[in-house]
Design a protein around this motif. Structure first.
Motif, PDB file in Angstrom:
ATOM      1  N   VAL A 122       0.878  -1.178   0.000  1.00 32.71           N
ATOM      2  CA  VAL A 122       0.000   0.000   0.000  1.00 32.71           C
ATOM      3  C   VAL A 122       0.914   1.226   0.000  1.00 32.71           C
ATOM      4  O   VAL A 122       1.471   1.595   1.030  1.00 32.71           O
ATOM      5  N   PRO A 123       1.088   1.847  -1.174  1.00 29.21           N
ATOM      6  CA  PRO A 123       1.975   3.010  -1.255  1.00 29.21           C
ATOM      7  C   PRO A 123       1.504   4.171  -0.380  1.00 29.21           C
ATOM      8  O   PRO A 123       0.309   4.333  -0.126  1.00 29.21           O
ATOM      9  N   GLU A 124       2.479   4.972   0.041  1.00 29.30           N
ATOM     10  CA  GLU A 124       2.147   6.170   0.810  1.00 29.30           C
ATOM     11  C   GLU A 124       1.211   7.045  -0.020  1.00 29.30           C
ATOM     12  O   GLU A 124       1.423   7.250  -1.213  1.00 29.30           O
ATOM     13  N   GLY A 125       0.146   7.521   0.595  1.00 32.31           N
ATOM     14  CA  GLY A 125      -0.836   8.336  -0.097  1.00 32.31           C
ATOM     15  C   GLY A 125      -1.997   7.543  -0.669  1.00 32.31           C
ATOM     16  O   GLY A 125      -3.013   8.111  -1.051  1.00 32.31           O
ATOM     17  N   ALA A 126      -1.863   6.213  -0.730  1.00 29.83           N
ATOM     18  CA  ALA A 126      -2.931   5.359  -1.271  1.00 29.83           C
ATOM     19  C   ALA A 126      -3.691   4.629  -0.169  1.00 29.83           C
ATOM     20  O   ALA A 126      -4.521   3.772  -0.459  1.00 29.83           O
ATOM     21  N   GLU A 127      -3.421   4.976   1.073  1.00 34.89           N
ATOM     22  CA  GLU A 127      -4.034   4.253   2.192  1.00 34.89           C
ATOM     23  C   GLU A 127      -5.561   4.331   2.163  1.00 34.89           C
ATOM     24  O   GLU A 127      -6.245   3.337   2.419  1.00 34.89           O
ATOM     25  N   SER A 128      -6.105   5.492   1.844  1.00 33.23           N
ATOM     26  CA  SER A 128      -7.562   5.667   1.905  1.00 33.23           C
ATOM     27  C   SER A 128      -8.300   4.752   0.936  1.00 33.23           C
ATOM     28  O   SER A 128      -9.458   4.412   1.169  1.00 33.23           O
ATOM     29  N   VAL A 129      -7.644   4.330  -0.128  1.00 36.03           N
ATOM     30  CA  VAL A 129      -8.261   3.418  -1.094  1.00 36.03           C
ATOM     31  C   VAL A 129      -8.578   2.079  -0.434  1.00 36.03           C
ATOM     32  O   VAL A 129      -9.516   1.394  -0.822  1.00 36.03           O
ATOM     33  N   HIS A 130      -7.822   1.714   0.577  1.00 39.94           N
ATOM     34  CA  HIS A 130      -7.953   0.402   1.211  1.00 39.94           C
ATOM     35  C   HIS A 130      -8.839   0.417   2.456  1.00 39.94           C
ATOM     36  O   HIS A 130      -9.030  -0.613   3.090  1.00 39.94           O
ATOM     37  N   LEU A 131      -9.373   1.571   2.802  1.00 45.36           N
ATOM     38  CA  LEU A 131     -10.278   1.644   3.945  1.00 45.36           C
ATOM     39  C   LEU A 131     -11.681   1.226   3.521  1.00 45.36           C
ATOM     40  O   LEU A 131     -12.162   1.623   2.466  1.00 45.36           O
ATOM     41  N   ASP A 132     -12.333   0.442   4.341  1.00 43.77           N
ATOM     42  CA  ASP A 132     -13.714   0.044   4.089  1.00 43.77           C
ATOM     43  C   ASP A 132     -14.609   0.887   4.992  1.00 43.77           C
ATOM     44  O   ASP A 132     -15.107   0.419   6.010  1.00 43.77           O
ATOM     45  N   ILE A 133     -14.797   2.135   4.604  1.00 47.47           N
ATOM     46  CA  ILE A 133     -15.588   3.067   5.399  1.00 47.47           C
ATOM     47  C   ILE A 133     -17.030   2.574   5.523  1.00 47.47           C
ATOM     48  O   ILE A 133     -17.616   2.592   6.607  1.00 47.47           O
ATOM     49  N   ASP A 134     -17.616   2.122   4.402  1.00 49.86           N
ATOM     50  CA  ASP A 134     -19.006   1.646   4.438  1.00 49.86           C
ATOM     51  C   ASP A 134     -19.157   0.460   5.376  1.00 49.86           C
ATOM     52  O   ASP A 134     -20.122   0.378   6.137  1.00 49.86           O
ATOM     53  N   GLY A 135     -18.205  -0.463   5.324  1.00 52.08           N
ATOM     54  CA  GLY A 135     -18.265  -1.635   6.207  1.00 52.08           C
ATOM     55  C   GLY A 135     -18.142  -1.247   7.670  1.00 52.08           C
ATOM     56  O   GLY A 135     -18.852  -1.774   8.527  1.00 52.08           O
ATOM     57  N   ALA A 136     -17.242  -0.320   7.963  1.00 56.33           N
ATOM     58  CA  ALA A 136     -17.064   0.124   9.348  1.00 56.33           C
ATOM     59  C   ALA A 136     -18.312   0.833   9.855  1.00 56.33           C
ATOM     60  O   ALA A 136     -18.755   0.608  10.985  1.00 56.33           O
ATOM     61  N   LEU A 137     -18.894   1.673   9.016  1.00 56.63           N
ATOM     62  CA  LEU A 137     -20.123   2.370   9.414  1.00 56.63           C
ATOM     63  C   LEU A 137     -21.273   1.387   9.601  1.00 56.63           C
ATOM     64  O   LEU A 137     -22.047   1.503  10.552  1.00 56.63           O
ATOM     65  N   ALA A 138     -21.388   0.424   8.704  1.00 57.26           N
ATOM     66  CA  ALA A 138     -22.462  -0.564   8.819  1.00 57.26           C
ATOM     67  C   ALA A 138     -22.319  -1.362  10.113  1.00 57.26           C
ATOM     68  O   ALA A 138     -23.301  -1.622  10.803  1.00 57.26           O
ATOM     69  N   ALA A 139     -21.085  -1.740  10.427  1.00 58.24           N
ATOM     70  CA  ALA A 139     -20.864  -2.490  11.668  1.00 58.24           C
ATOM     71  C   ALA A 139     -21.209  -1.636  12.883  1.00 58.24           C
ATOM     72  O   ALA A 139     -21.846  -2.105  13.826  1.00 58.24           O
ATOM     73  N   LEU A 140     -20.802  -0.389  12.858  1.00 57.68           N
ATOM     74  CA  LEU A 140     -21.087   0.509  13.968  1.00 57.68           C
ATOM     75  C   LEU A 140     -22.589   0.764  14.096  1.00 57.68           C
ATOM     76  O   LEU A 140     -23.159   0.644  15.177  1.00 57.68           O
ATOM     77  N   LEU A 141     -23.225   1.096  13.005  1.00 53.61           N
ATOM     78  CA  LEU A 141     -24.657   1.387  13.039  1.00 53.61           C
ATOM     79  C   LEU A 141     -25.483   0.133  13.272  1.00 53.61           C
ATOM     80  O   LEU A 141     -26.538   0.194  13.896  1.00 53.61           O
ATOM     81  N   GLY A 142     -24.998  -0.990  12.800  1.00 53.10           N
ATOM     82  CA  GLY A 142     -25.712  -2.248  13.027  1.00 53.10           C
ATOM     83  C   GLY A 142     -25.774  -2.589  14.503  1.00 53.10           C
ATOM     84  O   GLY A 142     -26.773  -3.092  14.999  1.00 53.10           O
ATOM     85  N   THR A 143     -24.741  -2.284  15.220  1.00 53.29           N
ATOM     86  CA  THR A 143     -24.703  -2.517  16.661  1.00 53.29           C
ATOM     87  C   THR A 143     -25.744  -1.670  17.367  1.00 53.29           C
ATOM     88  O   THR A 143     -26.488  -2.141  18.204  1.00 53.29           O
ATOM     89  N   TYR A 144     -25.795  -0.393  16.978  1.00 57.03           N
ATOM     90  CA  TYR A 144     -26.735   0.509  17.624  1.00 57.03           C
ATOM     91  C   TYR A 144     -28.149   0.382  17.043  1.00 57.03           C
ATOM     92  O   TYR A 144     -29.119   0.563  17.729  1.00 57.03           O
ATOM     93  N   GLY A 145     -28.224   0.048  15.758  1.00 54.81           N
ATOM     94  CA  GLY A 145     -29.519  -0.043  15.104  1.00 54.81           C
ATOM     95  C   GLY A 145     -30.345  -1.235  15.540  1.00 54.81           C
ATOM     96  O   GLY A 145     -31.556  -1.269  15.361  1.00 54.81           O
ATOM     97  N   SER A 146     -29.725  -2.249  16.160  1.00 58.05           N
ATOM     98  CA  SER A 146     -30.454  -3.447  16.553  1.00 58.05           C
ATOM     99  C   SER A 146     -31.067  -3.315  17.945  1.00 58.05           C
ATOM    100  O   SER A 146     -31.838  -4.166  18.356  1.00 58.05           O
ATOM    101  N   GLU A 147     -30.736  -2.257  18.664  1.00 60.47           N
ATOM    102  CA  GLU A 147     -31.280  -2.080  20.008  1.00 60.47           C
ATOM    103  C   GLU A 147     -32.662  -1.425  19.932  1.00 60.47           C
ATOM    104  O   GLU A 147     -32.888  -0.538  19.108  1.00 60.47           O
ATOM    105  N   PRO A 148     -33.592  -1.847  20.780  1.00 57.16           N
ATOM    106  CA  PRO A 148     -34.918  -1.205  20.786  1.00 57.16           C
ATOM    107  C   PRO A 148     -34.815   0.220  21.306  1.00 57.16           C
ATOM    108  O   PRO A 148     -33.948   0.543  22.114  1.00 57.16           O
ATOM    109  N   ARG A 149     -35.720   1.053  20.847  1.00 63.69           N
ATOM    110  CA  ARG A 149     -35.724   2.461  21.275  1.00 63.69           C
ATOM    111  C   ARG A 149     -36.841   2.719  22.211  1.00 63.69           C
ATOM    112  O   ARG A 149     -37.864   2.336  22.251  1.00 63.69           O
TER     113      ARG A 149
END
Length: 149
Positions: A122-149
């Motif tokens: 992963v060359p310097e400056g290309a790191e952001s290409v390898h981040l799975d932002i959508d996956g991280a957000l889905a995991a985070l929101l999935g944790t909170y989204g499954s709790e009753p309100r």
């Protein structure tokens, strides 16, 4: 033909723990880089056991380690700087936690080889290409989204 995906880089190294009276003790460790966590490197200390329970891991910025090869860098828990050890050119790695402080000598040649291999994955400056932002957000929101309100 598809483009090859970057893979983990891991090397075993023998660090030296600098003790107060100025001598040093050998410490078995591994340097690890995961393309899924492209901004970080991990130092895994092997505490005499082959099982994961005998390991202690520290994670910090890959750039911090790279910069520390040529100049003092870092504040707080992790500091890195060029170091001339008794057995040749090294890099000092100082780690601090509430449990204590440790200073390690890292062989410069091994560290440079490790970093070179990570930048080929992963060359310097290309790191952001390898981040799975959508996956991280889905995991985070999935944790909170499954709790009753």
């Amino acid at each position: 033909m598809g483009i090859a995906q970057p893979t983990r880089v891991q090397v075993d190294v023998s660090l030296r723990l600098v003790v107060p009276e100025g001598s040093s003790l050998p410490v078995k460790a591994s340097l690890r880089y995961e393309p899924e966590d492209p901004y970080a490197v991990h130092v895994i200390f092997h505490a005499g056991s082959t099982e994961a329970s005998g390991e202690v891991s520290w994670s910090f910025a890959r750039q911090l380690l790279a910069d520390g090869m040529s100049e003092p860098t870092g504040i707080g828990d992790v500091r890195v700087w060029p170091w001339q050890a008794a057995n040749g050119p090294s890099v000092a790695l100082a780690l601090s936690s509430p449990d204590g402080h440790a200073l390690f000598e890292v062989p410069r040649l091994a560290l440079g080889d490790f970093l070179g291999r990570t930048y080929r994955q992963v060359p310097e400056g290309a790191e952001s290409v390898h981040l799975d932002i959508d996956g991280a957000l889905a995991a985070l929101l999935g944790t909170y989204g499954s709790e009753p309100r």
